[in-house]
Write an enzyme that holds these catalytic residues in place. Structure first.
Site, PDB file in Angstrom:
ATOM      1  N   GLU A  97       0.858  -1.140   0.151  1.00  0.00           N
ATOM      2  CA  GLU A  97       0.006  -0.161  -0.102  1.00  0.00           C
ATOM      3  C   GLU A  97       0.808   1.352  -0.052  1.00  0.00           C
ATOM      4  O   GLU A  97       0.343   2.398   0.288  1.00  0.00           O
ATOM      5  CB  GLU A  97      -1.076   0.084   1.205  1.00  0.00           C
ATOM      6  CG  GLU A  97      -1.856  -1.120   1.229  1.00  0.00           C
ATOM      7  CD  GLU A  97      -2.510  -1.247   2.226  1.00  0.00           C
ATOM      8  OE1 GLU A  97      -3.755  -0.347   2.387  1.00  0.00           O
ATOM      9  OE2 GLU A  97      -2.509  -2.082   3.218  1.00  0.00           O
TER      10      GLU A  97
ATOM     11  N   SER B 278      -6.402  -1.963   1.599  1.00  0.00           N
ATOM     12  CA  SER B 278      -6.684  -1.305   0.111  1.00  0.00           C
ATOM     13  C   SER B 278      -7.125  -2.428  -0.795  1.00  0.00           C
ATOM     14  O   SER B 278      -6.826  -2.222  -1.789  1.00  0.00           O
ATOM     15  CB  SER B 278      -5.633  -0.771  -0.095  1.00  0.00           C
ATOM     16  OG  SER B 278      -5.171   0.533   0.908  1.00  0.00           O
TER      17      SER B 278
ATOM     18  N   SER C 291     -11.149   9.068   0.327  1.00  0.00           N
ATOM     19  CA  SER C 291     -11.415   8.415   1.473  1.00  0.00           C
ATOM     20  C   SER C 291     -12.598   8.991   2.383  1.00  0.00           C
ATOM     21  O   SER C 291     -12.930  10.169   2.164  1.00  0.00           O
ATOM     22  CB  SER C 291     -10.426   8.794   2.354  1.00  0.00           C
ATOM     23  OG  SER C 291      -8.900   8.173   1.919  1.00  0.00           O
TER      24      SER C 291
END
Length: 360
Positions: free
Chosen positions: A15, A184, A318
């Site tokens: 990530e 993720s 996000s």
């Protein structure tokens, strides 16, 4: 005196790129009237590289990357000696996702060097990154969740056919196959038959020596942000409208084809139940600072916890900042400052404890 904020990002993780996006947003959101901002890039090899005091705005994540031939241990020592300002008000903001950053390893180092840091501690970080341990804890607390089965690499190599048979006996297709210690949506696949299952297991084992198989839940997935220490609070829930069958890495960070719906379209009483369950999950993992809790809601309004992310992304897509803006009007910058305040609060609380045996 301004507070020195050292933003850690990058890291030895799948990530890595996601972390760069989170860090750039955090760095740009920090008020330079209150904070001195020091970006600390951790390369894919684990080397710590200080970019020095940063006063400009980051326009591209490439600006946050540098190359270094240092050894990992030497680079960390150099950061401690040359970059960390002794005698000043310092705090670390680990904008790190996945392994070697969100899993308790960095948190353990920060505990040892006695510097306050944003987010969860060693235990909750380690438990939160490991989907098997996390689900075991939820089971202990009697929190509702989907059926799951953990598989270890050595067991898979010993007898693939036997492992497949056990999965099919205990769980019903379709499944989600996931590395245990990652986020993720990296290495995650949805499978509908044995051939797809074999391929998905092989891919998941590229990222971890332990994986988890979960039954698919026919439901909408809610995302709830929880912040706080001893008295955590949950945001309103949000959800995404997606074209893909599940929320994979490309959908999150590349395609840009997801549509957030905040607040989520739920009955008022279900909204409150979701928020309450999110806080229970936060407390079950002994979280501090922040977390994002993902909860399934079925058509019959049944609730099931999917997972907890102990360092959720802070990219433009996000949910965490969007949720708090919708909940109580908190801006992105205000949220960052609140997390810093919570970190100092926890640090001062720990500093008040005795570290030697009381002889009275």
């Amino acid at each position: 005196m301004k507070t020195n904020v050292y933003v850690l990002y990058g890291g030895k993780s799948a990530e890595h790129e996601v972390s760069l996006k989170s860090a750039s947003a955090i760095i740009n959101a920090l008020d330079r009237e209150k904070f001195n901002v020091y970006p600390i890039y951790i390369t894919k090899e684990g080397v710590w590289c200080s970019l020095g005091l940063l006063e400009k705005e980051i326009k591209n994540v490439e600006e946050l990357q540098v190359e270094s031939s240092q050894k990992v241990a030497h680079s960390i020592g150099r950061f401690l000696i040359e970059t960390l300002k002794v005698g000043e008000k310092n705090i670390i903001f680990p904008a790190l996702h996945g392994t070697h950053g969100e899993d308790g390893t960095v948190q353990g180092l920060l505990e040892l060097i006695d510097v306050p840091y944003v987010g969860n501690g060693v235990l909750s970080s380690a438990a939160g990154i490991d989907k098997v341990i996390m689900k075991n804890i939820f089971e202990k607390h009697k929190l509702p969740q989907t059926k799951y089965l953990p598989i270890k690499l050595h067991r898979w190599k010993e007898d693939e056919e036997k492992t497949i048979k056990e999965i099919e006996e205990k769980l019903r297709y379709p499944y989600y196959v996931k590395p245990a210690n990652l986020g993720s949506s990296v290495g995650i696949n949805r499978v509908e038959n044995r051939e797809e299952l074999n391929k998905a297991i092989e891919e998941a084992f590229l990222y971890d020596t332990k994986i988890i198989i979960e039954e698919e839940m026919i439901a909408r997935e809610m995302q709830i942000s929880v912040i706080g220490n001893d008295y955590p609070k949950a945001s309103l829930p949000g959800e995404f409208i997606m074209e893909r069958p599940f929320f994979d890495y490309n959908a999150k960070y590349i395609d840009g084809k997801i549509i957030p719906v905040v607040p989520a379209r739920l009955k008022p009483e279900v909204t409150e139940q979701v928020r309450a369950l999110a806080v229970k999950a936060f407390k079950a993992l002994d979280c501090r600072g922040l977390a994002r809790v993902d909860i399934f809601v079925t058509d019959e309004d049944e609730l099931f916890i999917n997972e907890v992310n102990t360092m959720p992304g802070f990219t433009a897509l996000s949910m965490t900042p969007v949720l708090w803006k919708a909940t109580d009007g908190t801006t992105y910058s205000e949220l960052i400052e609140k997390l810093i305040e919570l970190a100092f609060e926890r640090y001062e609380q720990k500093k008040s404890l005795l570290w030697t045996r009381c002889t009275k």
